[in-house]
Design a protein around this motif. Sequence first.
Motif, PDB file in Angstrom:
ATOM      1  N   TYR A  44       0.540  -1.262   0.225  1.00 37.23           N
ATOM      2  CA  TYR A  44       0.164  -0.025   0.016  1.00 37.23           C
ATOM      3  C   TYR A  44       0.934   1.304  -0.210  1.00 37.23           C
ATOM      4  N   LEU A  45       1.766   1.295   0.909  1.00 37.10           N
ATOM      5  CA  LEU A  45       2.741   2.341   0.981  1.00 37.10           C
ATOM      6  C   LEU A  45       3.600   2.673  -0.369  1.00 37.10           C
ATOM      7  N   LEU A  46       4.160   1.471  -0.751  1.00 36.29           N
ATOM      8  CA  LEU A  46       5.006   1.561  -1.996  1.00 36.29           C
ATOM      9  C   LEU A  46       4.015   2.238  -3.290  1.00 36.29           C
ATOM     10  N   VAL A  47       2.750   1.706  -3.449  1.00 34.39           N
ATOM     11  CA  VAL A  47       1.778   2.356  -4.407  1.00 34.39           C
ATOM     12  C   VAL A  47       1.608   3.730  -4.247  1.00 34.39           C
ATOM     13  N   ARG A  48       1.011   4.126  -2.980  1.00 38.62           N
ATOM     14  CA  ARG A  48       0.864   5.723  -2.645  1.00 38.62           C
ATOM     15  C   ARG A  48       2.219   6.451  -2.990  1.00 38.62           C
ATOM     16  N   LEU A  49       3.541   5.781  -2.656  1.00 36.89           N
ATOM     17  CA  LEU A  49       4.635   6.670  -2.967  1.00 36.89           C
ATOM     18  C   LEU A  49       4.763   6.667  -4.307  1.00 36.89           C
ATOM     19  N   ALA A  50       4.687   5.511  -5.394  1.00 41.03           N
ATOM     20  CA  ALA A  50       4.720   5.769  -6.521  1.00 41.03           C
ATOM     21  C   ALA A  50       3.759   6.576  -7.204  1.00 41.03           C
ATOM     22  N   LEU A  51       2.325   7.059  -6.842  1.00 40.66           N
ATOM     23  CA  LEU A  51       1.811   7.786  -7.394  1.00 40.66           C
ATOM     24  C   LEU A  51       2.239   9.403  -7.069  1.00 40.66           C
ATOM     25  N   ILE A  52       2.968   9.357  -6.059  1.00 41.49           N
ATOM     26  CA  ILE A  52       3.262  10.883  -5.919  1.00 41.49           C
ATOM     27  C   ILE A  52       4.317  11.450  -6.912  1.00 41.49           C
ATOM     28  N   ILE A  53       5.109  10.661  -7.752  1.00 41.49           N
ATOM     29  CA  ILE A  53       5.930  10.904  -8.756  1.00 41.49           C
ATOM     30  C   ILE A  53       5.274  11.476  -9.713  1.00 41.49           C
ATOM     31  N   PRO A  54       4.223  10.949 -10.364  1.00 41.02           N
ATOM     32  CA  PRO A  54       3.558  11.546 -11.594  1.00 41.02           C
ATOM     33  C   PRO A  54       2.882  12.782 -11.331  1.00 41.02           C
ATOM     34  N   MET A  55       2.199  12.828  -9.920  1.00 37.15           N
ATOM     35  CA  MET A  55       1.573  13.983  -9.396  1.00 37.15           C
ATOM     36  C   MET A  55       2.654  15.230  -9.313  1.00 37.15           C
ATOM     37  N   LEU A  56       3.790  15.094  -8.853  1.00 35.53           N
ATOM     38  CA  LEU A  56       4.537  16.062  -8.656  1.00 35.53           C
ATOM     39  C   LEU A  56       5.050  16.388 -10.094  1.00 35.53           C
ATOM     40  N   TRP A  57       5.317  15.443 -11.093  1.00 37.14           N
ATOM     41  CA  TRP A  57       5.791  15.923 -12.188  1.00 37.14           C
ATOM     42  C   TRP A  57       4.698  16.841 -13.042  1.00 37.14           C
ATOM     43  N   ILE A  58       3.459  16.559 -12.909  1.00 33.17           N
ATOM     44  CA  ILE A  58       2.324  17.456 -13.546  1.00 33.17           C
ATOM     45  C   ILE A  58       2.256  18.436 -12.986  1.00 33.17           C
ATOM     46  N   LEU A  59       2.337  18.585 -11.484  1.00 33.80           N
ATOM     47  CA  LEU A  59       2.234  19.986 -10.771  1.00 33.80           C
ATOM     48  C   LEU A  59       3.383  20.873 -11.113  1.00 33.80           C
ATOM     49  N   VAL A  60       4.716  20.595 -11.252  1.00 35.64           N
ATOM     50  CA  VAL A  60       5.713  21.254 -11.681  1.00 35.64           C
ATOM     51  C   VAL A  60       5.567  21.671 -13.053  1.00 35.64           C
ATOM     52  N   THR A  61       5.517  20.926 -13.895  1.00 43.65           N
ATOM     53  CA  THR A  61       5.285  21.239 -15.271  1.00 43.65           C
ATOM     54  C   THR A  61       4.308  22.077 -15.410  1.00 43.65           C
ATOM     55  N   MET A  62       3.028  22.020 -14.786  1.00 43.35           N
ATOM     56  CA  MET A  62       1.921  23.270 -14.902  1.00 43.35           C
ATOM     57  C   MET A  62       2.394  24.481 -14.386  1.00 43.35           C
ATOM     58  N   VAL A  63       3.332  24.648 -13.503  1.00 44.32           N
ATOM     59  CA  VAL A  63       3.834  25.720 -12.767  1.00 44.32           C
ATOM     60  C   VAL A  63       4.665  26.193 -13.975  1.00 44.32           C
ATOM     61  N   PHE A  64       5.653  25.370 -14.308  1.00 41.65           N
ATOM     62  CA  PHE A  64       6.587  26.044 -15.335  1.00 41.65           C
ATOM     63  C   PHE A  64       6.053  26.633 -16.472  1.00 41.65           C
ATOM     64  N   VAL A  65       4.838  25.708 -17.039  1.00 40.31           N
ATOM     65  CA  VAL A  65       4.364  26.471 -18.254  1.00 40.31           C
ATOM     66  C   VAL A  65       3.580  27.554 -18.041  1.00 40.31           C
ATOM     67  N   LEU A  66       2.868  27.689 -16.847  1.00 35.62           N
ATOM     68  CA  LEU A  66       1.917  28.940 -16.504  1.00 35.62           C
ATOM     69  C   LEU A  66       2.759  30.172 -16.335  1.00 35.62           C
TER      70      LEU A  66
END
Length: 362
Positions: free
Chosen positions: A31-53
């Motif tokens: 469960y914890l590994l799955v939750r940790l793995a989900l953080i990586i794409p979420m962070l990438w999307i957030l950082v990319t959105m901030v950069f583009v905006l």
Amino acid sequence: MATTDSIVAPAEPPPESSAKRSGGLSPLTRYLLVRLALIIPMLWILVTMVFVLMRVIGDPISSALGGRLSAEQIAERKAAAGLDRPILTQYWEYMSGLLHGDFGRTLTDNRSVAEILVTNGAATLELSFWALLVAFSVGIPLGRLAARYRDQFPDVVLRLFAILVYAAPVFFVGLLLKLAFTPFGWPSSGRASTSAELAIDDVHPHTGIMIIDAILYGDTGYILDVLQHAVLPAIALGLLTGGVFLRLVRVNLLQTLRMDYVTAARARGVAERRVMNRHAFRNALVPVVTVMGLQIALLLGGAILTETTFEWKGLGYQLAEYLIRRDFLAVQGIVTLIALIVCAASFLIDVIVAFVDPRVRF
């Protein structure tokens, strides 16, 4: 000769445990590994959105320094910051810097964004702690009270109160508190008085968290001064989350009180107070812990307005300052830092929930 009835069937091999079937990993670990793995794409999307905006808004150097520098100087600043390169090259360099802990530098005062985190992040952390303390102190007891008097006058009043404190803008609540308490001499700006702040800044080791540094300094007057300065900002920001907790505790407590095990406890003659405290209330708190991860983002968002209103020099205060200066590189770095904090807090809440409620592991 043995009859067929006396023949003993061969014993079946014991079933493999769930940990063996999953490659030796326990359900909690998976469960914890799955939750940790989900953080990586979420962070990438957030950082990319901030950069583009930040790039869509326009050229950050021209926005921040236009009118104060000549065209040649602006061109030199762009070249030094790498903003004259292709957008994909800028994106690659920015992401590479993030992986190495480099969040960039501000345009207007040439400060490292990582330095801002160290200098001002502790103030936001301290304010968030006091606000959460207010939210729990208000939301949980009043939520229990509303559930106990369901659909009666106290319940109606408390539900209206929860809606009002959640819907009211944080800066408006802060201004009302300042207008109400400032005439009585209550401090309403800053993290401490000037004399206390100067003295506490000399404490070693210096944590940046004012109440801890005041305790290390050892002066009771300074400790009380820091606590007094924290009261109004904590109430303004804490009531926002307290309204959420109030309604959440009420709803979950009412649902828990309808469960079969609560009915069975009442049938055995267990006192109503014991039913509420031992059987219903503990289980009703599990969703509150789950929602805490979402409230971290709400607190950090509200901290921007709260810190500006009370001149509480944290990350939100600095973010507002750089927005006014149109220093979009600084804004980009601070927003990225806030996104990282929210993701880390959400993962920590997931870990706590996994230990509190075993059902989420499967």
